[in-house]
Scaffold this motif. Structure first.
Motif, short mmCIF file in Angstrom:
data_model
loop_
_atom_site.label_atom_id
_atom_site.label_comp_id
_atom_site.label_asym_id
_atom_site.label_seq_id
_atom_site.Cartn_x
_atom_site.Cartn_y
_atom_site.Cartn_z
N GLU A 147 -53.87 21.52 -83.75
CA GLU A 147 -55.17 21.50 -82.97
C GLU A 147 -54.94 20.46 -81.66
OE1 GLU A 147 -57.62 23.29 -83.15
OE2 GLU A 147 -56.64 24.37 -84.57
N SER A 148 -54.28 19.34 -82.19
CA SER A 148 -53.77 18.34 -80.89
C SER A 148 -53.18 18.84 -79.70
CB SER A 148 -53.23 17.03 -81.55
OG SER A 148 -52.94 16.35 -80.39
N LEU A 149 -52.07 19.61 -80.14
CA LEU A 149 -51.49 20.20 -79.15
C LEU A 149 -52.13 21.37 -78.38
CD1 LEU A 149 -48.68 20.18 -77.10
CD2 LEU A 149 -47.58 21.54 -79.16
N LYS A 150 -52.76 22.29 -79.01
CA LYS A 150 -53.44 23.18 -78.44
C LYS A 150 -54.53 22.85 -77.61
CE LYS A 150 -56.42 26.89 -80.29
NZ LYS A 150 -56.91 27.63 -81.65
N ASP A 151 -55.37 21.76 -78.02
CA ASP A 151 -56.43 21.16 -77.29
C ASP A 151 -55.91 20.49 -75.99
OD1 ASP A 151 -58.29 21.91 -78.97
OD2 ASP A 151 -58.57 19.96 -79.85
N PHE A 152 -54.82 19.92 -76.13
CA PHE A 152 -54.14 19.34 -75.00
C PHE A 152 -53.74 20.31 -73.76
CE2 PHE A 152 -50.24 17.77 -72.72
CZ PHE A 152 -50.90 16.51 -72.47
N LEU A 153 -53.05 21.37 -74.30
CA LEU A 153 -52.53 22.41 -73.52
C LEU A 153 -53.59 23.08 -72.57
CD1 LEU A 153 -49.67 23.85 -75.23
CD2 LEU A 153 -49.57 22.57 -73.35
N LEU A 154 -54.80 23.42 -73.44
CA LEU A 154 -55.83 24.02 -72.89
C LEU A 154 -56.66 23.06 -71.91
CD1 LEU A 154 -57.41 26.12 -75.94
CD2 LEU A 154 -56.30 27.28 -73.93
N ASN A 155 -56.77 22.03 -72.32
CA ASN A 155 -57.52 20.93 -71.43
C ASN A 155 -56.62 20.74 -70.18
OD1 ASN A 155 -59.95 20.54 -73.08
ND2 ASN A 155 -58.78 18.93 -74.26
N GLU A 211 -42.84 22.16 -65.82
CA GLU A 211 -43.98 21.72 -66.06
C GLU A 211 -44.27 21.76 -67.65
OE1 GLU A 211 -43.54 25.80 -64.99
OE2 GLU A 211 -43.03 24.29 -63.37
N ASP A 212 -43.69 22.72 -68.36
CA ASP A 212 -43.78 22.51 -70.01
C ASP A 212 -43.07 21.13 -70.58
OD1 ASP A 212 -45.02 25.01 -69.98
OD2 ASP A 212 -43.48 26.04 -70.20
N VAL A 213 -42.33 20.66 -69.71
CA VAL A 213 -41.28 19.55 -70.14
C VAL A 213 -42.36 18.38 -70.01
CG1 VAL A 213 -39.49 17.89 -69.88
CG2 VAL A 213 -39.09 20.47 -70.11
N GLN A 214 -42.85 18.34 -68.70
CA GLN A 214 -43.87 17.25 -68.36
C GLN A 214 -45.24 17.26 -69.48
OE1 GLN A 214 -44.37 17.96 -64.36
NE2 GLN A 214 -42.83 16.66 -63.69
N ILE A 273 -45.30 18.59 -72.50
CA ILE A 273 -44.76 18.22 -74.02
C ILE A 273 -44.70 16.53 -74.13
CG2 ILE A 273 -42.95 18.37 -75.63
CD1 ILE A 273 -45.00 20.69 -75.55
N GLU A 274 -43.83 16.09 -73.08
CA GLU A 274 -43.78 14.58 -73.09
C GLU A 274 -44.91 13.81 -72.92
OE1 GLU A 274 -39.23 14.60 -70.99
OE2 GLU A 274 -41.00 14.04 -69.62
#
Length: 125
Positions: A11-19, A85-88, A90-91
């Motif tokens: 949920e944390s990663l999903k919410d982060f990416l969507l936001n 963009e994906d690396v940034q 995730i980091e």
């Protein structure tokens, strides 16, 4: 640490990416730049695998055909091929203290088959 930690991480990663993409996508649509809208469905099969070497926690992240190894302690990509963009993203996500703790807790699992996270498909809302 168990299923609850997996759900927290998902949920944390999903919410982060969507936001991260929500405002950017709204701006692109408002400017009529539909080609700049990011399709978050590329994250449907995002998977994280854990590996520990002494005190170093490594995670392998796969997004579609891309994969990269990240050092959780340092919060940096070590190797692999993935769009910048994906690396940034995730980091940045790993740099959040609560997320780093969740990843460390998950890495302590004894059962190898449970040492992965696969995000559930994103909703279309």
């Amino acid at each position: 640490m168990g299923r609850a930690d997996l759900i927290k991480a998902e949920e944390s990663l999903k919410d982060f990416l969507l936001n991260e993409y929500r405002i950017e996508n709204i701006r692109a649509k408002n400017r009529g730049k539909e080609n700049e809208v990011v399709d978050t469905t590329k994250y449907r099969r995002l998977t994280i695998y854990f590996s520990e070497f002494g005190d170093t926690l490594l995670i392998l992240i796969q997004i579609g055909s891309y994969s990269a190894v990240f050092n959780v302690n340092e919060g940096k990509k070590m190797e692999g091929s993935m769009p910048i963009e994906d690396v940034q993203l995730i980091e940045t996500w790993m740099a959040i203290k609560s997320n780093k703790e969740i990843l460390k807790n998950l890495s302590k699992k004894r059962n190898y088959n449970e040492k992965y996270i696969e995000l559930k498909p994103f909703d279309n809302d």
